[in-house]
Enzyme design. Structure first.
Site, mmCIF file in Angstrom:
data_model
loop_
_atom_site.group_PDB
_atom_site.id
_atom_site.type_symbol
_atom_site.label_atom_id
_atom_site.label_comp_id
_atom_site.label_asym_id
_atom_site.label_seq_id
_atom_site.Cartn_x
_atom_site.Cartn_y
_atom_site.Cartn_z
ATOM 1 N N SER A 1 5.778 -7.921 8.168
ATOM 2 C CA SER A 1 5.554 -6.262 8.794
ATOM 3 C C SER A 1 5.944 -7.409 10.842
ATOM 4 O O SER A 1 4.953 -7.219 11.085
ATOM 5 C CB SER A 1 4.901 -5.634 8.382
ATOM 6 O OG SER A 1 4.949 -4.942 10.357
ATOM 7 N N HIS B 1 9.955 -7.435 8.016
ATOM 8 C CA HIS B 1 10.168 -6.338 7.749
ATOM 9 C C HIS B 1 9.802 -5.188 8.803
ATOM 10 O O HIS B 1 9.122 -5.564 9.747
ATOM 11 C CB HIS B 1 9.052 -5.778 6.973
ATOM 12 C CG HIS B 1 8.657 -4.329 6.612
ATOM 13 N ND1 HIS B 1 9.291 -3.358 5.612
ATOM 14 C CD2 HIS B 1 7.459 -2.938 7.257
ATOM 15 C CE1 HIS B 1 8.655 -1.814 5.685
ATOM 16 N NE2 HIS B 1 7.546 -2.021 6.400
ATOM 17 N N ASP C 1 9.492 -1.978 11.248
ATOM 18 C CA ASP C 1 8.912 -0.503 11.047
ATOM 19 C C ASP C 1 9.058 0.377 12.984
ATOM 20 O O ASP C 1 8.467 0.296 13.854
ATOM 21 C CB ASP C 1 7.194 -0.070 11.696
ATOM 22 C CG ASP C 1 7.174 -0.613 9.804
ATOM 23 O OD1 ASP C 1 7.451 -0.573 9.319
ATOM 24 O OD2 ASP C 1 6.024 -1.588 9.987
ATOM 25 N N MET D 1 9.194 3.299 14.376
ATOM 26 C CA MET D 1 8.075 5.121 14.652
ATOM 27 C C MET D 1 8.545 5.632 15.747
ATOM 28 O O MET D 1 8.785 5.367 17.253
ATOM 29 C CB MET D 1 6.775 4.784 14.471
ATOM 30 C CG MET D 1 6.555 3.648 13.931
ATOM 31 S SD MET D 1 4.780 2.972 14.177
ATOM 32 C CE MET D 1 3.722 2.435 12.766
ATOM 33 N N HIS E 1 12.385 -0.033 8.188
ATOM 34 C CA HIS E 1 11.105 1.398 7.723
ATOM 35 C C HIS E 1 10.890 2.143 8.287
ATOM 36 O O HIS E 1 10.552 1.801 9.521
ATOM 37 C CB HIS E 1 10.207 0.525 7.460
ATOM 38 C CG HIS E 1 9.334 1.520 6.734
ATOM 39 N ND1 HIS E 1 7.548 1.741 6.574
ATOM 40 C CD2 HIS E 1 9.211 3.453 6.185
ATOM 41 C CE1 HIS E 1 6.706 2.821 6.557
ATOM 42 N NE2 HIS E 1 7.625 3.504 6.024
ATOM 43 N N MET F 1 10.606 5.425 9.891
ATOM 44 C CA MET F 1 9.397 6.587 10.375
ATOM 45 C C MET F 1 9.429 8.298 11.651
ATOM 46 O O MET F 1 8.701 7.819 12.593
ATOM 47 C CB MET F 1 8.217 6.644 10.156
ATOM 48 C CG MET F 1 7.663 5.102 9.606
ATOM 49 S SD MET F 1 6.297 4.313 8.850
ATOM 50 C CE MET F 1 6.840 2.872 9.496
ATOM 51 N N MET G 1 4.811 3.827 -0.429
ATOM 52 C CA MET G 1 3.365 3.817 0.708
ATOM 53 C C MET G 1 1.534 4.156 0.489
ATOM 54 O O MET G 1 1.618 4.779 -0.040
ATOM 55 C CB MET G 1 3.604 4.797 1.801
ATOM 56 C CG MET G 1 4.886 4.736 2.953
ATOM 57 S SD MET G 1 5.041 3.382 4.133
ATOM 58 C CE MET G 1 3.577 2.934 4.827
ATOM 59 N N GLY H 1 2.170 4.808 10.162
ATOM 60 C CA GLY H 1 1.737 5.022 11.676
ATOM 61 C C GLY H 1 1.322 3.795 11.964
ATOM 62 O O GLY H 1 1.474 3.447 13.553
ATOM 63 N N PHE H 2 0.656 3.401 11.200
ATOM 64 C CA PHE H 2 -0.718 1.927 12.548
ATOM 65 C C PHE H 2 -0.261 0.707 11.280
ATOM 66 O O PHE H 2 -0.793 1.145 9.561
ATOM 67 C CB PHE H 2 -1.603 2.620 12.503
ATOM 68 C CG PHE H 2 -2.072 3.754 13.352
ATOM 69 C CD1 PHE H 2 -1.711 3.252 14.940
ATOM 70 C CD2 PHE H 2 -1.824 5.585 12.956
ATOM 71 C CE1 PHE H 2 -1.601 5.061 15.530
ATOM 72 C CE2 PHE H 2 -1.688 5.661 13.617
ATOM 73 C CZ PHE H 2 -2.353 5.623 14.872
ATOM 74 N N GLY I 1 -2.700 -2.179 10.023
ATOM 75 C CA GLY I 1 -4.759 -3.050 9.526
ATOM 76 C C GLY I 1 -4.851 -1.806 9.229
ATOM 77 O O GLY I 1 -5.976 -1.846 8.882
ATOM 78 N N ASP J 1 3.919 -1.287 0.995
ATOM 79 C CA ASP J 1 3.731 -1.665 2.115
ATOM 80 C C ASP J 1 2.489 -0.923 2.917
ATOM 81 O O ASP J 1 1.820 0.577 2.596
ATOM 82 C CB ASP J 1 4.587 -0.301 2.885
ATOM 83 C CG ASP J 1 4.348 -0.928 4.701
ATOM 84 O OD1 ASP J 1 4.075 -1.507 5.109
ATOM 85 O OD2 ASP J 1 6.029 -0.375 5.101
ATOM 86 N N GLY J 2 1.759 -1.729 3.129
ATOM 87 C CA GLY J 2 0.619 -1.230 3.748
ATOM 88 C C GLY J 2 -1.022 -1.387 3.264
ATOM 89 O O GLY J 2 -0.973 -1.974 2.222
ATOM 90 N N GLY K 1 1.487 -7.070 7.327
ATOM 91 C CA GLY K 1 2.056 -7.062 8.846
ATOM 92 C C GLY K 1 0.200 -8.045 9.196
ATOM 93 O O GLY K 1 0.558 -8.978 9.280
ATOM 94 N N SER K 2 -1.065 -7.119 9.376
ATOM 95 C CA SER K 2 -2.417 -7.525 9.673
ATOM 96 C C SER K 2 -2.680 -8.912 8.730
ATOM 97 O O SER K 2 -2.887 -10.033 9.931
ATOM 98 C CB SER K 2 -2.797 -6.501 9.769
ATOM 99 O OG SER K 2 -2.904 -6.043 8.811
#
Ligand code: DX5
Ligand code: ZN
Length: 216
Positions: free
Chosen positions: A8, A33, A35, A37, A66, A68, A137, A142-143, A145, A175-176, A197-198
């Site tokens: 991500s 990926h 994102d 938003m 993706h 949102m 999800m 939204g965020f 980490g 994802d997440g 991502g993180s």
């Protein structure tokens, strides 16, 4: 086929976006990926079309976008023009999901649907045959980490069952909160694609971290 990895770019260094895109190009990652938003559907604003186009200029792998956002139908052509290969909308943002999915495909992209943590997999039963991707999800969108929500593992199994029952070719992406531990459990449950991502970008060697995930 092993698990696909979609790093991500939300967690990349936006002041060095070309460098990070090239890192992903040279890594064992499969997709990018991305994102988007809007501050309405989710309580955060990320970036829009100019940034996607800038990534597309350097990326040598498919863009897994993706979104949102509220009213996704309004922007389908714009996402195609920015270089999107796979466009994933949220179930919760689409009143006429069938129409939205057909419009994504008619624009020449693969179509995905994302489910928030509270949204049951079964709600996809009448659209699953038309989908290329189901995005489970494992955090509230939204965020980056955030902490992994364990129920996502069960939802991966439910999504795989639904796909088999309906003869669908959809892939299951999660994802997440993906890391080596949660990633392993997700792969065991049947996940086809992992977003990270993180865990990738905060690691000392993102290329190696992507390779480690790819080896799960
Ligand atoms: C969250 C985004 C994710 C996010 C994942 O709304 O959809 O793609 O970048 O970040 P990590 O892997 O840090 O949970
Ligand atoms: Zn995402």
């Amino acid at each position: 086929m092993g698990v696909l990895i979609s790093p991500s770019v939300l967690s990349c260094d936006f002041a060095n976006i070309q460098r990070d895109v090239e890192m992903i190009n040279a890594s064992s990652a499969d997709w990018f990926h991305i994102d988007v938003m809007d501050g309405v559907f989710v309580p955060n604003i990320s970036f829009g079309f100019p940034v996607i186009s800038a990534i597309k200029k350097h990326a040598t792998k498919p863009l897994d976008v993706h979104i949102m956002i509220a009213n996704p139908d309004q922007y389908i052509e714009d996402f195609k023009n920015a270089g999107t290969d796979i466009l994933t909308v949220h179930y919760e943002a689409c009143t006429h999901l069938h129409r939205t999915v057909q419009a994504i495909k008619a624009a020449g992209m693969k179509a995905g649907v994302a489910l928030n943590p509270h949204t049951p997999v079964d709600l996809l039963q009448d659209i699953i045959a038309d989908l290329d991707l189901v995005l489970i999800m494992s955090v509230n969108p939204g965020f980056g980490g955030q902490k992994f929500i364990k129920n996502a593992i069960l939802k991966v199994e439910q999504a795989k069952n639904l796909i088999h029952r309906h003869g669908s070719r959809a892939l299951v992406e999660v994802d997440g909160g993906v890391n080596m531990e949660t990633g392993k459990e997700l792969v065991e449950a049947g996940a086809d694609v992992l977003v990270a991502g993180s865990f990738v970008f905060n690691s000392p060697n993102p290329t190696q971290t992507i390779a480690a995930l790819k080896g799960l």
